[in-house]
Motif scaffolding. Structure first.
Motif, PDB file in Angstrom:
ATOM      1  N   ALA A  99      -9.654  10.743   1.561  1.00 31.46           N
ATOM      2  CA  ALA A  99     -10.475  11.413   0.558  1.00 31.46           C
ATOM      3  C   ALA A  99     -10.353  10.753  -0.808  1.00 31.46           C
ATOM      4  O   ALA A  99     -11.297  10.810  -1.620  1.00 31.46           O
ATOM      5  CB  ALA A  99     -10.082  12.889   0.461  1.00 31.46           C
ATOM      6  N   GLU A 100      -9.210  10.111  -1.056  1.00 24.13           N
ATOM      7  CA  GLU A 100      -9.011   9.417  -2.333  1.00 24.13           C
ATOM      8  C   GLU A 100      -9.636   8.027  -2.338  1.00 24.13           C
ATOM      9  O   GLU A 100      -9.555   7.316  -3.341  1.00 24.13           O
ATOM     10  CB  GLU A 100      -7.519   9.307  -2.631  1.00 24.13           C
ATOM     11  CG  GLU A 100      -6.868  10.645  -2.979  1.00 24.13           C
ATOM     12  CD  GLU A 100      -5.372  10.532  -3.194  1.00 24.13           C
ATOM     13  OE1 GLU A 100      -4.810   9.440  -2.886  1.00 24.13           O
ATOM     14  OE2 GLU A 100      -4.767  11.493  -3.677  1.00 24.13           O
ATOM     15  N   GLY A 101     -10.245   7.625  -1.222  1.00 23.48           N
ATOM     16  CA  GLY A 101     -10.961   6.369  -1.216  1.00 23.48           C
ATOM     17  C   GLY A 101     -10.381   5.274  -0.356  1.00 23.48           C
ATOM     18  O   GLY A 101     -10.933   4.162  -0.312  1.00 23.48           O
ATOM     19  N   ALA A 102      -9.277   5.538   0.356  1.00 20.49           N
ATOM     20  CA  ALA A 102      -8.728   4.507   1.245  1.00 20.49           C
ATOM     21  C   ALA A 102      -9.737   4.217   2.353  1.00 20.49           C
ATOM     22  O   ALA A 102     -10.231   5.149   2.998  1.00 20.49           O
ATOM     23  CB  ALA A 102      -7.407   4.965   1.842  1.00 20.49           C
ATOM     24  N   GLU A 114      -1.851  14.542   5.347  1.00 22.57           N
ATOM     25  CA  GLU A 114      -1.536  13.476   4.396  1.00 22.57           C
ATOM     26  C   GLU A 114      -2.528  12.315   4.517  1.00 22.57           C
ATOM     27  O   GLU A 114      -3.031  11.798   3.510  1.00 22.57           O
ATOM     28  CB  GLU A 114      -0.110  12.980   4.634  1.00 22.57           C
ATOM     29  CG  GLU A 114       0.348  11.865   3.700  1.00 22.57           C
ATOM     30  CD  GLU A 114       0.564  12.326   2.282  1.00 22.57           C
ATOM     31  OE1 GLU A 114       0.634  11.457   1.385  1.00 22.57           O
ATOM     32  OE2 GLU A 114       0.686  13.546   2.053  1.00 22.57           O
ATOM     33  N   SER A 128       0.829  -1.200   0.000  1.00 23.87           N
ATOM     34  CA  SER A 128       0.000   0.000   0.000  1.00 23.87           C
ATOM     35  C   SER A 128       0.867   1.255   0.000  1.00 23.87           C
ATOM     36  O   SER A 128       2.063   1.223   0.311  1.00 23.87           O
ATOM     37  CB  SER A 128      -0.905   0.017   1.245  1.00 23.87           C
ATOM     38  OG  SER A 128      -1.742  -1.110   1.298  1.00 23.87           O
ATOM     39  N   GLU A 129       0.252   2.386  -0.336  1.00 27.67           N
ATOM     40  CA  GLU A 129       0.978   3.661  -0.324  1.00 27.67           C
ATOM     41  C   GLU A 129       1.412   3.995   1.103  1.00 27.67           C
ATOM     42  O   GLU A 129       0.615   3.931   2.040  1.00 27.67           O
ATOM     43  CB  GLU A 129       0.098   4.770  -0.871  1.00 27.67           C
ATOM     44  CG  GLU A 129       0.791   6.123  -0.932  1.00 27.67           C
ATOM     45  CD  GLU A 129      -0.045   7.179  -1.617  1.00 27.67           C
ATOM     46  OE1 GLU A 129       0.325   8.366  -1.517  1.00 27.67           O
ATOM     47  OE2 GLU A 129      -1.070   6.828  -2.243  1.00 27.67           O
ATOM     48  N   SER A 189      -5.580  12.397   5.715  1.00 28.74           N
ATOM     49  CA  SER A 189      -6.904  12.823   5.266  1.00 28.74           C
ATOM     50  C   SER A 189      -7.002  12.800   3.747  1.00 28.74           C
ATOM     51  O   SER A 189      -8.056  12.470   3.179  1.00 28.74           O
ATOM     52  CB  SER A 189      -7.209  14.232   5.780  1.00 28.74           C
ATOM     53  OG  SER A 189      -7.321  14.245   7.188  1.00 28.74           O
ATOM     54  N   GLY A 190      -5.900  13.141   3.071  1.00 32.45           N
ATOM     55  CA  GLY A 190      -5.882  13.070   1.615  1.00 32.45           C
ATOM     56  C   GLY A 190      -6.066  11.646   1.121  1.00 32.45           C
ATOM     57  O   GLY A 190      -6.783  11.396   0.147  1.00 32.45           O
ATOM     58  N   LEU A 191      -5.435  10.686   1.796  1.00 32.75           N
ATOM     59  CA  LEU A 191      -5.593   9.287   1.422  1.00 32.75           C
ATOM     60  C   LEU A 191      -7.026   8.814   1.639  1.00 32.75           C
ATOM     61  O   LEU A 191      -7.589   8.088   0.808  1.00 32.75           O
ATOM     62  CB  LEU A 191      -4.623   8.424   2.230  1.00 32.75           C
ATOM     63  CG  LEU A 191      -3.138   8.615   1.912  1.00 32.75           C
ATOM     64  CD1 LEU A 191      -2.271   7.916   2.966  1.00 32.75           C
ATOM     65  CD2 LEU A 191      -2.810   8.085   0.527  1.00 32.75           C
TER      66      LEU A 191
END
Length: 238
Positions: free
Chosen positions: A148-151, A142, A124-125, A144-146
């Protein structure tokens, strides 16, 4: 930024259980750091040998939260990173001793998450950050961005090791070694907001420890000023 804290684990010398941390949070003191090692007996002995104390701290708090989660993105934040290991390398160089390639490769800032990825067989990232006094909040941005991208979930870990005595005049923000892990999922039980900073007295403890005090103490809000930024954590639970 809205999120849900699904799980939380912390470690410091002598502070292992949730009851230990509740007691510390109600009456915080500088604990004696005598190089105690966190328990990582869930790993095979050959794998444990490569882990520094800082890496063991991360594995100790993060592994139980990741158990059963499947692939799990991670954000790791540490202002000072592998300071003891790096000092050993610099000392060897100053003494014209040969540099160990293994020790050098394990001293870089993203080495710990590399070991985590290998030992968990998880591609995973993952991100390693070295922010300053608001590293926890920068890591939350960081994470929260993940989300928001669907994680479906993100593991956030922040850890600092008490620096060697040589660095004592220069590092004043690590009263003792500590690690904090948060398992974050989409939700609105917590909000983190940013505004221009206002003047105020500096916090008595590193902010991850203050977040623990707020979490265990049921505080509805927690404010953290760092340079020109004011971060506010708000608990939205009923």
């Amino acid at each position: 930024m809205n999120f849900h804290i699904e799980g939380l684990r912390a470690w410091a010398p002598g502070l292992e259980s949730e009851d230990d941390w509740r007691a510390w949070c109600s009456a915080p003191v500088v604990v004696r750091d005598e190089q105690q090692q966190p328990d990582v007996s869930f790993l095979p002995a050959m794998q444990r040998r490569r882990l520094s104390r800082l890496a063991r701290m991360l594995f100790h708090v993060a592994w139980p939260l990741a158990d059963g989660q499947g692939p799990l993105p991670m954000v790791f934040a540490s202002r000072h990173g592998e300071t003891p290991r790096t000092l050993n390398i610099l000392t060897e160089l100053a003494q014209d001793e040969p540099l160990s390639p293994t020790q050098f490769s394990l001293s870089v800032h993203n080495a710990i998450i590399g070991l985590w990825s290998i030992l968990r067989a998880d591609d995973s990232e993952m991100t390693a950050m070295a922010a300053t006094g608001d590293g926890l909040e920068q890591a939350m941005v960081e994470a929260s961005g993940l989300l928001a991208e669907g994680a479906p979930a993100v593991l956030l870990v922040i850890a600092e090791e008490l620096p060697p005595d040589l660095y004592t005049p220069y590092i004043d923000d690590v009263p003792f070694s500590y690690a904090l892990a948060l398992l974050l999922k989409p939700g609105k039980t917590w909000t983190l907001s940013l505004a221009p900073a206002v003047s105020g007295l500096p916090a008595a403890w590193p902010h991850p420890l203050n977040l623990l005090r707020a979490f265990h103490g049921g505080q509805p809000t927690l404010t953290h000023n760092w340079k020109h930024r004011q971060w506010t954590w708000s608990r939205n639970e009923a």
